[in-house]
Design a protein around this motif. Sequence first.
Motif, PDB file in Angstrom:
ATOM      1  N   ASP A 119       0.740  -1.285  -0.007  1.00  0.00           N
ATOM      2  CA  ASP A 119       0.002  -0.080   0.178  1.00  0.00           C
ATOM      3  C   ASP A 119       0.649   1.143  -0.065  1.00  0.00           C
ATOM      4  OD1 ASP A 119      -2.655  -0.866  -0.069  1.00  0.00           O
ATOM      5  OD2 ASP A 119      -2.276  -1.520   2.090  1.00  0.00           O
ATOM      6  N   VAL A 120       0.191   2.384  -0.598  1.00  0.00           N
ATOM      7  CA  VAL A 120       1.163   3.473  -0.631  1.00  0.00           C
ATOM      8  C   VAL A 120       1.842   3.967   0.497  1.00  0.00           C
ATOM      9  CG1 VAL A 120       1.011   5.665  -1.756  1.00  0.00           C
ATOM     10  CG2 VAL A 120      -0.775   4.300  -1.783  1.00  0.00           C
ATOM     11  N   SER A 121       0.949   3.920   1.769  1.00  0.00           N
ATOM     12  CA  SER A 121       1.662   4.558   2.939  1.00  0.00           C
ATOM     13  C   SER A 121       3.069   3.747   3.272  1.00  0.00           C
ATOM     14  CB  SER A 121       0.907   4.687   4.154  1.00  0.00           C
ATOM     15  OG  SER A 121       0.131   3.347   4.386  1.00  0.00           O
ATOM     16  N   ILE A 122       2.637   2.329   3.097  1.00  0.00           N
ATOM     17  CA  ILE A 122       3.825   1.462   3.700  1.00  0.00           C
ATOM     18  C   ILE A 122       5.141   1.359   2.451  1.00  0.00           C
ATOM     19  CG2 ILE A 122       4.357  -0.974   4.149  1.00  0.00           C
ATOM     20  CD1 ILE A 122       2.254   0.157   5.836  1.00  0.00           C
ATOM     21  N   GLN A 123       4.451   1.589   1.286  1.00  0.00           N
ATOM     22  CA  GLN A 123       5.334   1.529   0.152  1.00  0.00           C
ATOM     23  C   GLN A 123       6.453   2.933   0.517  1.00  0.00           C
ATOM     24  OE1 GLN A 123       3.747   1.414  -3.905  1.00  0.00           O
ATOM     25  NE2 GLN A 123       4.778   3.454  -4.261  1.00  0.00           N
ATOM     26  N   ALA A 124       6.016   3.917   0.865  1.00  0.00           N
ATOM     27  CA  ALA A 124       6.944   5.059   1.208  1.00  0.00           C
ATOM     28  C   ALA A 124       7.802   4.609   2.400  1.00  0.00           C
ATOM     29  CB  ALA A 124       6.111   6.301   1.487  1.00  0.00           C
ATOM     30  N   GLN A 125       7.311   3.868   3.295  1.00  0.00           N
ATOM     31  CA  GLN A 125       8.461   3.627   4.349  1.00  0.00           C
ATOM     32  C   GLN A 125       9.515   2.674   3.704  1.00  0.00           C
ATOM     33  OE1 GLN A 125       6.473   1.207   7.168  1.00  0.00           O
ATOM     34  NE2 GLN A 125       4.917   2.781   7.882  1.00  0.00           N
ATOM     35  N   ASN A 136      12.109   4.575   1.464  1.00  0.00           N
ATOM     36  CA  ASN A 136      12.765   5.679   2.427  1.00  0.00           C
ATOM     37  C   ASN A 136      14.034   4.573   2.951  1.00  0.00           C
ATOM     38  OD1 ASN A 136      11.850   8.031   2.135  1.00  0.00           O
ATOM     39  ND2 ASN A 136      10.708   7.945   3.902  1.00  0.00           N
ATOM     40  N   VAL A 153       7.406   5.731  -8.716  1.00  0.00           N
ATOM     41  CA  VAL A 153       8.352   5.025  -7.656  1.00  0.00           C
ATOM     42  C   VAL A 153       9.978   4.982  -8.429  1.00  0.00           C
ATOM     43  CG1 VAL A 153       9.037   2.952  -6.602  1.00  0.00           C
ATOM     44  CG2 VAL A 153       6.715   3.654  -6.820  1.00  0.00           C
TER      45      VAL A 153
END
Lengths: 339, 319
Positions: free
Chosen positions: B183-189, B192, B214
């Motif tokens: 999911d987007v929010s986890i993807q960002a983690q 990073n 991405v």
Amino acid sequence: MSAKLLQVKNLRTSFFTDAGEVKAVNGLSFDLEKGKVLGIVGESGSGKSVTAYSILRILPETGKIIGGEILLDGEDITKYSKKEMREIRGCRIGIIFQDPMTSLNPVYTIGSQITEAILLHTDRTRAQAAARAVEMLALVGVNEPARRVKQYPHELSGGMRQRVMIAMALSCEPDILIADEPTTALDVTIQAQILELMQELQKKLGMAIIMITHDLGVIADMCDEIVVMYGGRICERGSADDIFYNPRHEYTKGLLHSIPSAAKLDEKLVPIGGSPIDMLNMPKGCPFFARCDRAMKICLDEPPEEIEINPGHFASCWVNVQQMLDDEKAAGGAEEAGQ
Amino acid sequence: MSEVLVEVKNLKQYFPIKTGLFKTTPLKAVDDVSFVINAGETLGLVGESGCGKTTVGRSMLHLYKPTGGEVLFRGEKVDAQSIKHLCREMQMVFQDPYSSLNPRMTVADIIGEPLDIHHICADKNERKEKIKQLMTLVGLNTEHARRYAHEFSGGQRQRIGIARAIAVNPSFIVCDESVSALDVSIQAQIINMFKELQERLGLAYLFIAHDIHVVNHMSRRVAVMYMGKIVETGQTAELAKNQIHPYTQSLYSAVPIPDPKMSRQRRRIILEGDVPSPLKLPGGCSFRTRCRFATDRCAAEAPPFTDRGGGHFVACWNK
């Protein structure tokens, strides 16, 4: 107002599993106007697909609507019998599923699958229905439609199959089309074809679309109104511009910060911390509590109420309430200081 | 100028496909692909499903025996022999965090396995310490070392996969759609974290993904693949504003922009038709059947890969 085609009021759908009750949709409300595109966005497990299945009442056996109303032209369809629902499905409300590979029957030709829907819902003869099927395939941009109707799903590519699904869903001219992640399984260039097609058909036929997706890009592209869901609840709803340019729920803000892009190449993304919510052990208060940077004590104890921020823009977040109180206090303080 | 770490020269990977009783046709998954990755650098590889981007990554680690061409790691040819020690330097993180972890092993065993294979730790205590260290590095709670993979969420599982990859202290990692399933929010983690690890450990990545946003965020250079060939490559920023190959143009224009005002203004270039079957690729330029600018020359001859200045290479006759 008569323009409101579909109204969902405080819908609650739960799954009763061996491990306990899963509140997949918990108090969801939104309106859909004629000829508008409403987007429902959220992460996996946020309850967006369950919302669609609840509207059409095609939930799996363990799932049940346990509260709320779904008004189609002012009539509550949750009270309809199975037979009455069959009249609505496909005829008033059509649906396109995510996976075009598995949602077509592999042992029937495409033509027979489309005509089946037409014969079921209209009084056309078999020959008329077959002609209509060819016409529908032409409408959705399938080349050589007369030849294609005799083909089986496996002979078509993913994009073509999705077009067939759209043709089938639109063959009875529904008032509402529910598109459940219609382009997630497709490549971007094919996705662009399908989205363009849906926009064109929507203009031509004037139907309303409920677009369910996790892709904020697709949402920005297609939708007039947006509903953001998290953990079975609505976080925020409003126009596309409200949500993208003036988000008022901490989750929406986090979501927008998480999107990578070339413009942010040297910046670090600001992800939402923590892990997705465990639907079996839902917190008492706000479902986003554990991952929210600005969480307060009240967030833990009480689910936030929906507040209208601007006309048509609603958010369910205690931070807004806090801010309003602070603003009032500051205004009061300024007045006092002035006196 | 930084040191060349991995060099791929004219890599070809054909798979024999049975097309009749006695007939096999080669499926050209990767056809004459060349590129270079410097130490500590990220090369992004984008393309649609079936274009061969995953095959490139797998051939580089000798998971397939290449049909032609070669892969050099610090000048040493990667083959069946050398990969045994080179896999300490070259690792992979897979797409699916669910099927790429053994469900019968605990997290400690999964991360510890490469340590055992390469005899990295002298004794049990050192192994335990090292596993703890790795788990902390990827942001996992060390108390969860005895748990099994199914007890974790998708994002955490991907962290386990990454810990396993960096356990042997590699200098190059192939990330094959490593954030696509999240999911987007986890993807960002996870994105990073990839960047942090790169800075801290000096890693080089081949970052394979179909999501251009991405890839752009991750890499300084991007290569675009279509039907087994690289059609365009260049600096990320340059490619983002100046695409030359007609396929790249339509690919970039098709990506949904998460901004309502911008997406109302832009125009998509919609490609005609479907991706051709990889068994029956059109002769000459394989994109010509869907190309707006195709001429007779495109059918006759495959276009060469030419430099358009500033490391921006394109394979197209007409642009």
